[in-house]
Design an enzyme around this catalytic site. Structure first.
Site, PDB file in Angstrom:
ATOM      1  N   CYS A  12       7.245   9.512   6.361  1.00  0.00           N
ATOM      2  CA  CYS A  12       7.474   8.515   5.311  1.00  0.00           C
ATOM      3  C   CYS A  12       6.437   7.406   5.390  1.00  0.00           C
ATOM      4  CB  CYS A  12       8.887   7.939   5.426  1.00  0.00           C
ATOM      5  SG  CYS A  12       9.210   6.689   4.181  1.00  0.00           S
ATOM      6  N   CYS A  29       7.812   3.920   4.577  1.00  0.00           N
ATOM      7  CA  CYS A  29       8.610   3.283   5.635  1.00  0.00           C
ATOM      8  C   CYS A  29       7.710   2.763   6.754  1.00  0.00           C
ATOM      9  CB  CYS A  29       9.589   4.273   6.275  1.00  0.00           C
ATOM     10  SG  CYS A  29      10.372   5.397   5.161  1.00  0.00           S
ATOM     11  N   ASP A  30       6.707   3.541   7.122  1.00  0.00           N
ATOM     12  CA  ASP A  30       5.995   3.264   8.372  1.00  0.00           C
ATOM     13  C   ASP A  30       4.535   2.849   8.200  1.00  0.00           C
ATOM     14  OD1 ASP A  30       8.316   4.033   9.692  1.00  0.00           O
ATOM     15  OD2 ASP A  30       7.705   6.136   9.773  1.00  0.00           O
TER      16      ASP A  30
END
Ligand code: NAP
Length: 353
Positions: free
Chosen positions: A172, A175-176
């Site tokens: 992701c 997300c990261d």
């Protein structure tokens, strides 16, 4: 022993399909109860946190009704302050995935949908009322169930990928990708579909170079997305190439990748990178069903009637990506969510509920 109370309708899942089903069901006065999933590290790693895959994306350019524009004031007015504060400030562009999902959730709640932040671990669809077993708390019974649990990201299954998950390996980018470890570093994205291009494009905000590694000689992504990848000077596409191994050590996490050519003529190579992002498709979240609904060979729920959301068990309906391995769009998931609520409403009415 007291007879457990029976819900009219339980909806399992909290992506566009789940919330759209809930909004329709709530307006039909079915008092739906939504299990939106639990907030756990395991769900974070498998991409099954509440609000589904859209919550893991950035701008959503193709959801009808949301052209580019400044939605900031609208979001402030539409969402409760506590949930608004958990989100990033609006960037002044089109709607983002998390914003769209919060709006859908709120719309369902506004009409009386009840929401439980928990996973459903198992179900018993062999008799009515149906039983669903949450992770936390006693079993709950319902006359009717809509399964809208979506799909989650695939991994390659390499031991080295497993070893460096959370230490440079991710599925992701949204997300990261902004983590300090990836700033101004070279990164790898594996895959050739829309997700891979979207992740690669997103990562160019942080990375010095993004290596897009694809096993074939052409991208599967839609034309506009593929063109974006080809035109971006920060994206270097490696066709006919597979990720063979993630390199690294315990101190630094990921430090590089070993790439193998998928053709006889090609050369293998090792490049230094700080991160590896997988974007190689999805698997439907159906394992908790333990074979109680008919599934396709790829484990998607089978819709048993043409242009209806009926599953193999009467009174259980399915919506969204958990039953759709073809369209897989937010807007088609929302559409089948609506259909499943109408199917459930008619089925319940036919059974005197
Ligand atoms: P996808 O279209 O199924 O693409 C998966 C990619 O991963 C393919 O290129 C595939 O290679 C590759 N792949 C699969 N298994 C692999 C393996 N074991 N090793 C190496 N590569 C592997 O999945 P997606 O990109 O997640 O897209 C899913 C759906 O969502 C699509 O309908 C897409 O249009 C949609 N989507 C839309 C947007 C948007 O419009 N903004 C954004 C994201 C996703 P092959 O090409 O060789 O099969």
């Amino acid at each position: 022993m007291a007879t457990p109370s029976v819900e009219k309708l339980i909806i399992i899942g909290s992506g566009p399909a789940g919330w759209s089903a809930a909004t329709y069901a709530a307006r039909a006065q079915l008092q739906p109860l939504v299990y939106e999933g639990a907030i756990t590290e395991k769900n974070r790693m498998s991409g099954t946190l509440p609000l589904g895959q859209l919550a893991l994306t950035s701008e959503v350019e193709n959801y009808a009704g949301f052209p580019h524009g400044d939605l900031g004031a609208f979001l402030d007015s539409a969402l409760p302050a506590a949930r608004r504060q958990m989100m990033a400030p609006h960037a002044g562009e089109g709607v983002t995935g998390p914003e769209l999902m919060e709006l859908m959730r709120q719309q369902a709640v506004n009409f009386g949908t009840r929401v439980v932040t928990d996973d459903i671990l198992s179900v018993d669809f062999s008799k009515r009322p149906f039983m669903v077993q949450p992770a936390d708390g006693p079993a709950v019974h319902a006359q009717c169930v809509i399964v809208a649990t979506g799909a989650s990201a695939n991994w390659l299954g390499l031991p080295s990928e497993e070893r460096f998950k959370n230490r440079g390996v991710s599925a992701c980018a949204v997300c990261d990708g902004a983590l300090p470890r990836f700033r101004n570093r070279e990164l790898v994205v594996v895959g050739g579909g829309d997700s891979a291009v979207e992740e690669a494009t997103y990562l160019t905000k942080f990375a010095s170079t993004v290596h897009l590694v694809h096993r074939r000689d052409a991208l599967r992504a839609s034309k506009i997305m593929a063109q974006r990848a080809h035109d971006d000077p920060k994206i270097k596409i490696h066709f006919n190439t597979a990720l063979a191994e993630v390199l690294g050590d315990d101190g630094h996490g990921v430090t590089g990748v070993r790439l193998e050519s998928t053709t006889e003529q090609g050369k293998d190579e090792t490049i230094d990178v700080a991160g590896v992002f997988l974007a190689i498709g999805h698997t439907p979240n159906t394992s908790f069903l333990a074979g109680q609904l008919e599934l396709t060979p790829k484990k998607y729920i089978v819709w048993k009637k043409h242009f209806r959301t009926d599953t193999s068990v009467e009174g259980v309906f399915a919506a969204g990506d958990v039953a759709d391995d073809y369209y897989r769009q937010a807007i088609s998931a929302a559409g089948t969510g609506c259909m499943s609520a109408l199917d459930a409403e008619r089925w319940l009415a036919g059974h005197g509920v």
